[in-house]
Write an enzyme that holds these catalytic residues in place. Structure first.
Site, PDB file in Angstrom:
ATOM      1  N   ARG A  62      72.840 103.267  30.027  1.00 21.91           N
ATOM      2  CA  ARG A  62      71.451 103.550  29.638  1.00 21.91           C
ATOM      3  C   ARG A  62      71.225 105.059  29.690  1.00 21.91           C
ATOM      4  O   ARG A  62      71.541 105.700  30.693  1.00 21.91           O
ATOM      5  CB  ARG A  62      70.480 102.843  30.583  1.00 21.91           C
ATOM      6  CG  ARG A  62      69.016 103.127  30.272  1.00 21.91           C
ATOM      7  CD  ARG A  62      68.090 102.276  31.105  1.00 21.91           C
ATOM      8  NE  ARG A  62      68.094 102.636  32.511  1.00 21.91           N
ATOM      9  CZ  ARG A  62      67.468 101.939  33.458  1.00 21.91           C
ATOM     10  NH1 ARG A  62      66.823 100.827  33.143  1.00 21.91           N
ATOM     11  NH2 ARG A  62      67.503 102.323  34.720  1.00 21.91           N
ATOM     12  N   ARG A 114      72.930 102.914  35.255  1.00 13.75           N
ATOM     13  CA  ARG A 114      71.678 103.691  35.341  1.00 13.75           C
ATOM     14  C   ARG A 114      72.020 105.177  35.427  1.00 13.75           C
ATOM     15  O   ARG A 114      72.088 105.753  36.503  1.00 13.75           O
ATOM     16  CB  ARG A 114      70.876 103.249  36.558  1.00 13.75           C
ATOM     17  CG  ARG A 114      70.457 101.774  36.543  1.00 13.75           C
ATOM     18  CD  ARG A 114      69.653 101.452  37.792  1.00 13.75           C
ATOM     19  NE  ARG A 114      69.141 100.100  37.810  1.00 13.75           N
ATOM     20  CZ  ARG A 114      69.744  99.069  38.417  1.00 13.75           C
ATOM     21  NH1 ARG A 114      70.897  99.261  39.036  1.00 13.75           N
ATOM     22  NH2 ARG A 114      69.200  97.864  38.400  1.00 13.75           N
ATOM     23  N   ARG A 145      54.095  97.479  39.384  1.00 18.04           N
ATOM     24  CA  ARG A 145      55.085  96.881  40.288  1.00 18.04           C
ATOM     25  C   ARG A 145      55.299  97.697  41.553  1.00 18.04           C
ATOM     26  O   ARG A 145      55.992  97.248  42.468  1.00 18.04           O
ATOM     27  CB  ARG A 145      56.415  96.639  39.560  1.00 18.04           C
ATOM     28  CG  ARG A 145      57.127  97.840  38.998  1.00 18.04           C
ATOM     29  CD  ARG A 145      58.281  97.353  38.138  1.00 18.04           C
ATOM     30  NE  ARG A 145      59.012  98.392  37.454  1.00 18.04           N
ATOM     31  CZ  ARG A 145      60.191  98.852  37.830  1.00 18.04           C
ATOM     32  NH1 ARG A 145      60.766  98.362  38.905  1.00 18.04           N
ATOM     33  NH2 ARG A 145      60.812  99.788  37.140  1.00 18.04           N
ATOM     34  N   GLU A 190      61.615  96.051  27.060  1.00 14.30           N
ATOM     35  CA  GLU A 190      60.890  96.004  28.343  1.00 14.30           C
ATOM     36  C   GLU A 190      59.389  96.258  28.175  1.00 14.30           C
ATOM     37  O   GLU A 190      58.695  96.501  29.152  1.00 14.30           O
ATOM     38  CB  GLU A 190      61.499  97.015  29.325  1.00 14.30           C
ATOM     39  CG  GLU A 190      61.685  98.395  28.750  1.00 14.30           C
ATOM     40  CD  GLU A 190      62.565  99.298  29.610  1.00 14.30           C
ATOM     41  OE1 GLU A 190      62.634  99.072  30.829  1.00 14.30           O
ATOM     42  OE2 GLU A 190      63.171 100.223  29.052  1.00 14.30           O
ATOM     43  N   ASN A 250      61.995  93.797  34.933  1.00 16.15           N
ATOM     44  CA  ASN A 250      61.085  94.416  35.899  1.00 16.15           C
ATOM     45  C   ASN A 250      59.892  95.052  35.184  1.00 16.15           C
ATOM     46  O   ASN A 250      58.732  94.771  35.493  1.00 16.15           O
ATOM     47  CB  ASN A 250      61.820  95.489  36.725  1.00 16.15           C
ATOM     48  CG  ASN A 250      62.989  94.915  37.496  1.00 16.15           C
ATOM     49  OD1 ASN A 250      63.119  93.711  37.628  1.00 16.15           O
ATOM     50  ND2 ASN A 250      63.845  95.779  37.993  1.00 16.15           N
ATOM     51  N   HIS A 308      70.236 105.136  53.047  1.00 13.21           N
ATOM     52  CA  HIS A 308      71.698 105.057  53.012  1.00 13.21           C
ATOM     53  C   HIS A 308      72.219 104.107  54.086  1.00 13.21           C
ATOM     54  O   HIS A 308      73.266 103.485  53.917  1.00 13.21           O
ATOM     55  CB  HIS A 308      72.290 106.456  53.210  1.00 13.21           C
ATOM     56  CG  HIS A 308      72.317 107.269  51.952  1.00 13.21           C
ATOM     57  ND1 HIS A 308      71.733 108.500  51.844  1.00 13.21           N
ATOM     58  CD2 HIS A 308      72.829 106.999  50.728  1.00 13.21           C
ATOM     59  CE1 HIS A 308      71.912 108.972  50.624  1.00 13.21           C
ATOM     60  NE2 HIS A 308      72.565 108.076  49.930  1.00 13.21           N
TER      61      HIS A 308
END
Length: 547
Positions: A339, A303, A472, A438, A461, A196
Site C-alpha cells: 500500500r 503498510r 473509530r 474503504e 476498519n 514495544h
C-alpha cells in the site's frame, strides 16, 4: 475469595501460577547541586557510553531470540540516546542549573515522554515508554556501583517454579531479559497495546495484560492466579471450579495449536471446493519471517507508511527500495501487495508539516497527499517499481473515492515508468495495480473503478467508520461502531460483486478479515482473499477447510 481484575489483553493465551511482583524503580530521583558542572557532564557522558554498550548487547540478544525486526528496537533506543535535542536538554540542565546528572536525565525523560504522549498518533504515544526506558538505564548506571553490569532486571527474577510476573510497567529491555523458561505470563498496571513491550510479549508467545490500574500492587506477590490474555482478565485466588475450567481451556488451546501445525502446507479450500487465498498483513520487512513461519500464501497488505513513521525525515528512494526488495526476495514468487503511504488521520509524521485538522479522518491524508505532492509520491513509486524486478510486487492505492483519483495516480505511475525505461532500470512492466475500497464512495463507484485496476482490497476498519459515521478513535462510540452491521456487510458484498463482474479479484485486508464468525459469510459472497495478522493464518485455514 476470588477477585477478578480487568485490563487490556495484548497477547492471548492462559497462564496459571503464582505471582511475582517486580519492585518499582525510580519512584523519585533526588535533585542536588553540583559544584563542577563540567565534571558532572563528563560523568553523564560516561554513563551514556556504558548505556550504549548495554543496548548493543541487548540488540544482539534480541536478534538471536526474536529476529532482526524486534532487535531494531534497540537501534532506535541507541538513536534516542544520541539524539542532539536529548543531549542538549540533559547537558543544558546540568550546565545552567548546576543539577546532578540523574535529575537532569530524569527531567529530560519526563519532558520528552510528555511530548510523545501529546501526539495524535497512538504509535508515537507508545514511544513515551521507550524514552523512559533509555533514561532509566542511564540513571541505573549513574546510581549503581562501578562494578555493576546493568543486568539488575535479569538478576531480580526469582528462582524456582515458573511464575506470573507483575509490575507497574515493563520496559522493552526488561522484557527481552526475561527468562522465558520461568515466566508464564506478565501483567502490568500501566502500558498500552502499541508498546514495544506488548509487541515483544506476542513474539515470545507469553499471555500478557496491560493497563490493569492501581489495584495491581505488591500485596499480590505470591498469590495464586490465572492470566487470561485473550479476555484481558487477571483472576486472583481462583476457586476450584474456575481453576478446573481454565485448566481445561489451557489443554484445549495446546491441542488446538498442535492441530493447527498440521495444517501447514495444506490448501485453503472448503469441503465444497471453494478456495480463498490467505495472505498476511505486515508493517516492516522484519515481519516476513513470521509470515513464512505461519504459512501465509502472500502478503495482502504491506503498510509502507511505517517506513515513514519510523524515520526522522522522508525516507529516501534507496532506503525504500532496499526494504521492498528485501521483502520481495524473501517471499519468492508469492504476491506482495504494498500500500502506498497512508499518512494522516491517526498516523501523523512531524516532518510532513501537516496542519492540525478538526476532523483528520476526513482530511488531508493518503492518496490526497500523494496527488497534491507528487514529488513525494514519485520517490516511493520509483522504489516500488525498481523492487518489482526482484519479486511479485503489486501496488495498492489507499483512500480512493473516485475514478479521477485512480487515473491521476496511473498517470504519475506511467511518468515514473517512462523515467525508469530511459535510465535502463528494470521493473515489472505488468505490475498489478489495485485500490483500497474503504469509503462508501468507492463502493458506489466500484463497477467503474473495477475497469481501471487489477484488484480490490476492502479496508474494513475505515469502511466501518465511514459507513456508520463513527470515529473509530472515539472510545465512547464502540457500542455504535458495529463492524457486523448489515450496512457494512452489504457494502462488502456489493464490492465483491462489482469486482467479479469486471473480472478482477477482491480481498479483505481490514481487521474484520480475521473474524471467524464471518468466515461463512465471506465464502457465501465469494471473497477471493483474506489478509490478516500472521498468527491468524492457520486458525482461518482450519475453519475454511472445515466448511
Amino acid at each position: 475469595m476470588m477477585r477478578r481484575l480487568r485490563g487490556t489483553g495484548v497477547s492471548s493465551g492462559i497462564a496459571i501460577g503464582r505471582i511475582h511482583v517486580l519492585a518499582a524503580k525510580h519512584d523519585e530521583v533526588q535533585r542536588y547541586v553540583v559544584k563542577d558542572a563540567d565534571a558532572e557532564i563528563a560523568r553523564f557522558r560516561r554513563a551514556q557510553d556504558r548505556a550504549l554498550q548495554q543496548l548493543k548487547q541487548l540488540r544482539d540478544k534480541a536478534a538471536k531470540d526474536f529476529g532482526e525486526g524486534k532487535a531494531e528496537l534497540f537501534d532506535t533506543h541507541q538513536l534516542m540516546l544520541r539524539d542532539p535535542d536529548y543531549l542538549e536538554s540533559v547537558e543544558g540542565l546540568i550546565s545552567s542549573s548546576k543539577v546532578n546528572a540523574e535529575y537532569a536525565v530524569h527531567s529530560t525523560a519526563e519532558q520528552f515522554a510528555a511530548m510523545f504522549r501529546a501526539m495524535d498518533s497512538s504509535y508515537m504515544q507508545a514511544r513515551a515508554a521507550d524514552v523512559r526506558d533509555v533514561s532509566s538505564r542511564v540513571i541505573d548506571i549513574l546510581q549503581a556501583p562501578a562494578e555493576a553490569d546493568g543486568q539488575q532486571e535479569a538478576d531480580a527474577q526469582p528462582q524456582g517454579e515458573p511464575y506470573i510476573l507483575a509490575a507497574q510497567d515493563l520496559d522493552p529491555s526488561e522484557t527481552v531479559q526475561l527468562d522465558r523458561s520461568k515466566v508464564l505470563a506478565f501483567v502490568t498496571a500501566e502500558g498500552s497495546a502499541n508498546s514495544h513491550t506488548s509487541i515483544l510479549a506476542r513474539s515470545m508467545g507469553l499471555p500478557a495484560i496491560v493497563g490493569i490500574g492501581d489495584e495491581l500492587n505488591e500485596d499480590f506477590d505470591g498469590v495464586y492466579a490465572i492470566v487470561d490474555g485473550s479476555q484481558g482478565e487477571l483472576l486472583l485466588d481462583p476457586d476450584a471450579e474456575t481453576l478446573h475450567e481454565y485448566q481445561s481451556s489451557q489443554q484445549r488451546i495446546e491441542e488446538h495449536r498442535r492441530l493447527l501445525q498440521e495444517l501447514k502446507g495444506k490448501p485453503t479450500v472448503s469441503s465444497s471446493g471453494q478456495r480463498i487465498r490467505l495472505y498476511a498483513n505486515i508493517a516492516n520487512p522484519e515481519e516476513v519471517d513470521n509470515v513464512l513461519a505461519n504459512d501465509a500464501e502472500g502478503i495482502g497488505l504491506f503498510r509502507s507508511e511505517f517506513l515513514y513513521l519510523e524515520s526522522e525525515d522522508f525516507p529516501t528512494e534507496e532506503f525504500q527500495f532496499n526494504a521492498y526488495k528485501q521483502v520481495a526476495q524473501k517471499m519468492g514468487d508469492r504476491l506482495i501487495v504494498i500500500r502506498t503511504l497512508d499518512i494522516g488521520a491517526d498516523k501523523q509524521v512531524a516532518y510532513f508539516g501537516l496542519d492540525k485538522e478538526d476532523n483528520p479522518a476526513l482530511g488531508y491524508r493518503a492518496i490526497r497527499i500523494c496527488l497534491t505532492q507528487p514529488e513525494i509520491f514519485k520517490v516511493q513509486l520509483r522504489a516500488l517499481l525498481r523492487a518489482s524486478a526482484f519479486g511479485n510486487i503489486a501496488i495498492m492505492l489507499p483512500m480512493i473515492t473516485s475514478v479521477d483519483e485512480v487515473r491521476r495516480s496511473k498517470a504519475i505511475i506511467e511518468e515514473v515508468k517512462t523515467e525508469l525505461r530511459a535510465q535502463d532500470i528494470e521493473f515489472n512492466e505488468g505490475i498489478q495495480l489495485g485500490i483500497m475500497v474503504e469509503t462508501p464512495a468507492s463502493v458506489v463507484m466500484a463497477p467503474e473503478l473495477a475497469k481501471e485496476v487489477d484488484f480490490f482490497s476492502i479496508g474494513t476498519n475505515d469502511l466501518t467508520q465511514y459507513t456508520l459515521a463513527c470515529d473509530r478513535q472515539n472510545q465512547k462510540l464502540h457500542q455504535f461502531a458495529d463492524p457486523h452491521s448489515p450496512a457494512v456487510l452489504r457494502m462488502i458484498e456489493m464490492t465483491v460483486t462489482a469486482a467479479h463482474k469486471a473480472g478482477i479479484w477482491c480481498g479483505i485486508c481490514g481487521e474484520l478479515g480475521a473474524d471467524l464468525t464471518l468466515t461463512d459469510t465471506y465464502l457465501r459472497i465469494g471473497v477471493d482473499e483474506l489478509s490478516v495478522s500472521a498468527p491468524m493464518i492457520l486458525p482461518l485455514r482450519g475453519v475454511i477447510r472445515g466448511r
